[in-house]
Structure formats: structure tokens, C-alpha cells
Motif scaffolding. Structure first.
Motif, short mmCIF file in Angstrom:
data_model
loop_
_atom_site.label_atom_id
_atom_site.label_comp_id
_atom_site.label_asym_id
_atom_site.label_seq_id
_atom_site.Cartn_x
_atom_site.Cartn_y
_atom_site.Cartn_z
N LYS A 46 -14.97 3.33 -0.24
CA LYS A 46 -13.80 3.63 -1.07
C LYS A 46 -13.25 2.39 -1.78
CE LYS A 46 -12.29 7.88 1.08
NZ LYS A 46 -11.24 8.58 1.85
N ASP B 11 -7.94 6.43 -4.78
CA ASP B 11 -8.41 6.88 -3.47
C ASP B 11 -7.47 6.45 -2.34
OD1 ASP B 11 -10.42 8.50 -2.64
OD2 ASP B 11 -12.03 7.08 -3.14
N VAL B 12 -7.61 7.13 -1.20
CA VAL B 12 -6.82 6.79 -0.01
C VAL B 12 -7.76 6.75 1.20
CG1 VAL B 12 -4.96 7.56 1.54
CG2 VAL B 12 -4.74 7.88 -0.94
N ILE B 13 -7.61 5.74 2.05
CA ILE B 13 -8.36 5.70 3.31
C ILE B 13 -7.44 6.24 4.40
CG2 ILE B 13 -9.37 4.18 5.08
CD1 ILE B 13 -10.27 2.33 2.82
N ASP C 247 0.85 -1.19 0.00
CA ASP C 247 0.00 0.00 0.00
C ASP C 247 0.89 1.25 0.00
OD1 ASP C 247 -1.72 2.07 0.53
OD2 ASP C 247 -2.56 1.20 2.37
N SER D 29 -9.75 2.66 -3.31
CA SER D 29 -8.62 3.00 -2.44
C SER D 29 -7.48 2.00 -2.62
CB SER D 29 -9.09 2.99 -0.98
OG SER D 29 -9.55 1.70 -0.64
N SER D 30 -6.28 2.44 -2.24
CA SER D 30 -5.10 1.57 -2.35
C SER D 30 -5.27 0.33 -1.47
CB SER D 30 -3.84 2.35 -1.93
OG SER D 30 -4.01 2.92 -0.64
#
Lengths: 324, 324
Positions: free
Chosen positions: A79, A64-66, A8, A82-83
Motif C-alpha cells: 500500500k 489508501d488506508v492500512i 495520519d 496509504s496515509s
């Protein structure tokens, strides 16, 4: 299939720079291929700067990123790009064999359980951490996943912790203790009293080296290789270690500076204090494994630099090689 | 009525010698009368050796002793002639105002609750301990009485801990924190989540200075004056402090001895290390109070010497003088 580790690129305080640099270190050191998951343009920029060996690193774009402030279950539902979610899906679909992230523990746990799934016979995955002790390391399980446990969970943590220390860390017949407030079997709260019997039964059936209850004071002295507890206790032990080591080192520093002779002594002993600090250096230890999932998932410390990320990747390779 | 403290002469690893010597120190230092409870002949022999001031110490004969290996509830039912039971009855009947013992924590708790009784509004008495921190002390409640708690107990511990630190220890408006794995209100296990709201309500009603959750890492740094938790957590923190301090000092010692320059430095810094050790000296802190009983009851450390017993008696006098 070669070893491909999905990493990640967007998780952690120093992402993506430290993550990309850590991946570059890992491919140089280990025979491993890395799939960096995250924003392609940002990763490419960092890769160019990191002078990474070409060929061993590929990119999976995730827009996207969380972040740490989002409620995990909500974030992983919303998301999809997200990664974290894309990286775990890459593992599920066989593009990679393991996953490493320095992102939110809660989100990694929830998403891993949902996407990769639990190993057979495991009710709840748990987070294990290697705590330095007087002789080496104690593997503390659970220290971050399940704050409210049933006795059966603790019995499974005991087994998973033992397997990890044996297979991945190379400790033969690791000593497993149940964290308790006394050594006698009848000590403790309702949870550990019931868990004791379950772990004992498991020990008789599987050969698990259960030594019974372990008091908290014995853990830093290296009494057990695996210390089993719920994540509320585990997290308190983990955080308290950090605080107490800091507090104690502070008291020592104050006293060393309080008189000129001690001050001179402290200057001479500088090398020793540096080595002491190294004992508590999480960068070298690497990440914390989630146990009980179908594939290895490693949580790296949120403030990981490149070295810590490289250590976490090394940890995932070991974990993967020895997973039964 | 003058201050009369009933002291269990037979409890603890060094009883009756250390207890009698501690009582002799206390009457010399404090304006207090002491009722030593235990085997008359043994006490008289030790009193003669201790050169105690005459007049301030009297003896209440008790033929029996409850030891640490006995099941508390069973022992207190059977051993009516023990120093523990007779001493607590002396308090109940008004012959003394407080009780000090270095005997079994479980037996003291069970017997005190039964004989002296709980204070109004208190469901469960709790044991508090003063833990050294970077700035002074943190009062950890509960650390030895209730391993399985209801949320209401924790709210009562918060109040009792605050009152003790304010009245007995002279800390104005003490900061009270709920031990948790994160600072946000929604963090933690089921117990602390519910307790949080109850303590908050109490704070609004009584002016209790509740600062919310406190992470374990902040405790040694002195973030709160009172740390509230169940006795399973409290006991783990207490024992872990001991083990980690020992483990860390061991690592420091090893590293100091590992090279000749550091070794010389360590010799020069000897004074500083002695002062550090003193920070963790329970002999000076005195005993741990049981909170929530009608009269003060102080548990002295099992391995108390005369100085520690004297400190525990001093603690009971302060506790008594400020009990509302």
C-alpha cells in the motif's frame, strides 16, 4: 523551516473525525503547522465541521488506508498510497519534521524503520510509554516493538529512554532500572544478566544514571524514571496495569456497594474516585514515542479522541524541539 | 500410613515461633500428623508455649539452617544437617508424605528436585501461585522456578497447572491460557510461539482445556483458571500485582484525603476497604505448590505468620489427597 507535523488522518478507531478535530485543537494551542495525510474529501469535510483555523493545516492526499488486521510488512510493501507510507515519505523528504499516527503499531514501526531509518548506533527502534506511578511517570521501554531482544538492544533502550526523559520530559539525571525478578546483579534470565553488564559499562562511559535492577513491584511506587525491558515484558506490564486497575476498581466497587454505610461513603467520595480515574487517563498523557529513529514518530492510542490526538501532537513538538 | 507432613521449622522470617504455632493450629484443625524439622531445643520451647495437642506433633532434629542469602546449590551440598535437607530426606525415606517450608525458594527447588526427584514426564518442576482475580483465583505457573524455559517446559506447566486446579482446587475442566501479548496464535516471542503448538497438541491428546493465548489485561478479570508462562514473566506479574495494588491504593488514599467530603466518605466506607484488603491476603490462600515432584512440596510465603503456615499445611494435605 517552521515546525510541520505530519498527522495520519486515517489511523485509529475514530479516524478521520477525531484526528482532524485533534489537529484543529493542536493548531489553536501550539505554534505548529499540520499536514493531514489521508483521503482529501473526507478530511475537507471534517475540517469544515471542526472550524479549524485556516492557514495552519494543509492536506496531503492518500487514497489508501492500512488497517490493524493487515500483516505490517506485507501491508507497507503493497500500500504505497496509504496515509502511513505517504506521511512518512513526507517526513523523509523534508516536508514535515515529525509524524503522528493512531494506526497499527506494527505497521508504523516497520514503515518508520524502512522509510525514515534508524538513528546512528541504534540496532532496533523501541516504543516507550509513560506509565503513571505514585509520584509521576515511569517511562517503560520497550513496550511494543521488539519481543525477542539481544542484550545490546536493552543497553540502547536504556540510553534512549534516559535521553527522552531528560530532554523531552525535563527530568534531570533520570534514574534508569533494568526490569528484573530481583535486585542482585546475578538475578534473572540469560538476557537481562548480560544486559546488566552492558548498561553498566555504558553508564561508566556516558554518565547514564543506572541504578541496577528494578523489581516489578517497585515500578508503580516510582522507584525509577526509566524501566528497561524487552517488548514482551513491557507489553505485559502495560496491559496488566490496565487489567489490574480495572479488576481492582471492580472489587472496590463491589465492596462499596455491599453495605449501605459504605454505599453512602462511596457517594460522598465520588470526587476522589473521579480524580483517581484521571491519573490513568491516557488522553492527557499523549502518545507513545518511537525511539531510535532519525525523526520523531509518535504512536497515539488506537482509541484516541480529539484530546488524545492533540496531546500526541504536543508530545511530538516537545520531542522534536529536544532531539539531539 | 497416616498423613504425616514434614514442616521446616527453621525457614521463614518468623521461624521457629510462627512455624510451630502454625503447626499447632493445623493439628487442631486437620486430621494430620506433623513432623517438625529443626533445632530440637528451640522447637520444644515453642511447642510448650504454643500449647499444642500432644501426640500429633513429633520432632526431627536438624542442627543447621539454610538462609535466604546463600547460593542454593552450594548450600544444599554443604548443609546436609539443615532442616531443609533432613526434612526432604524424611519424605524420600517415607517418614512423611509431603513437605512444607517458608525458606528460600531457590534452595527448596534445588533440594526437592535432587532429593525427592521429578515426576515422570516432567523436565522441570515449576512453582504455581494462586493470584486473586475478579471472580476467584488464577493459578500462575511458573512464577518462581525456571526463568529460561524451553517450549516443552511450558507445555508441561500447562498440564500440571490444569491437574492441580482440577484435583486439588476442585475446578472442573479448568481453562488454561498461555500468557502472551495478543490473542492471535502468531503473536509473541519465539518461546511462546512454539509452546502454543505443543500445548495445542497436548490438548488434543489429553483433553486439556486450552483456550489459547491470554493477554495480561484479562488475567485480573478472571479469563483463565491457569495462566502459563516462564518464571521471569510469572515473577514479574506476581510482584507487579503487589506493587500496583499498593500504588493504586496509595493514590486512592491520597485522593480520599484531599477534600473534606471525600474524607468523610472514606470514613464511612472503611468496612468496604477492609474487605478489599482481605481479597489480597496471602495468609488465607496458603502456600505455593511446587508442581512436578514425586511428592507434594509447598512453599509458604517468607513472611508467613502462624495462620499462613496453617493454610500452607492445609494446602499440602489437599495436594497429597488428590495427587495421582
Amino acid at each position: 523551516m517552521p515546525n510541520i507535523i505530519a498527522v495520519d488522518a486515517m489511523g485509529g478507531d475514530h479516524a478521520p473525525k477525531a484526528i482532524v478535530q485533534g489537529a484543529a485543537l493542536a493548531v489553536a494551542e501550539l505554534k505548529v503547522q499540520i499536514l493531514l495525510v489521508g483521503r482529501q474529501d473526507e478530511i475537507e469535510k471534517e475540517l469544515a465541521e471542526a472550524n479549524a483555523p485556516s492557514g495552519a493545516i494543509s492536506i496531503l492526499h492518500a487514497a489508501d488506508v492500512i488497517d490493524n488486521n493487515e500483516a505490517p510488512t506485507f501491508a507497507i510493501r503493497r500500500k504505497k498510497e496509504s496515509s502511513l507510507i505517504k506521511g512518512l515519505n513526507a517526513v523523509k523528504e523534508g516536508q514535515a519534521s515529525a509524524f503522528v499516527s493512531a494506526g497499527s503499531t506494527g505497521a508504523i514501526l516497520a514503515a518508520s524503520t524502512l522509510i525514515i531509518g534508524r538513528a546512528e548506533g541504534i540496532e532496533r527502534p523501541a516504543l516507550g510509554v509513560l506509565l503513571p506511578n505514585r509520584k509521576g511517570f515511569t517511562f517503560l521501554v520497550d513496550c511494543g516493538a521488539n519481543v525477542d531482544c539481544k542484550p545490546t538492544y536493552l543497553a540502547q533502550f536504556a540510553q534512549m529512554g534516559s535521553t527522552y526523559m531528560n530532554s523531552t520530559m525535563g527530568i534531570k539525571n533520570p534514574k534508569v532500572g533494568l526490569v528484573n525478578i530481583g535486585v542482585e546483579q546475578e538475578k534473572g534470565n540469560a538476557l537481562v544478566k548480560e544486559a546488566y553488564g552492558l548498561i553498566q559499562t555504558r553508564a561508566e562511559q556516558t554518565g547514564l544514571n543506572f541504578i541496577g535492577n528494578v523489581e516489578a513491584r517497585e515500578i508503580p511506587l516510582g522507584a525509577v524514571d526509566v524501566a528497561v525491558c524487552d517488548a514482551f515484558i513491557g507489553n505485559i506490564i502495560l496491559k496488566y496495569t490496565e487489567g489490574l486497575a480495572k479488576g481492582l476498581m471492580g472489587i472496590i466497587k463491589d465492596e462499596l456497594m455491599a453495605d449501605p454505610i459504605s454505599k453512602t461513603g462511596a457517594l460522598l467520595a465520588k470526587g476522589a474516585f473521579k480524580r483517581v480515574k484521571k491519573n490513568f487517563d491516557y488522553e492527557a498523557v499523549g502518545g507513545a514515542p518511537f525511539l531510535g529513529l532519525k525523526n520523531p514518530v509518535i504512536k497515539a492510542h488506537g482509541s484516541s479522541g480529539a484530546t488524545a490526538i492533540c496531546s500526541a501532537i504536543r508530545q511530538s513538538v516537545l520531542f522534536m524541539a529536544n532531539q539531539t
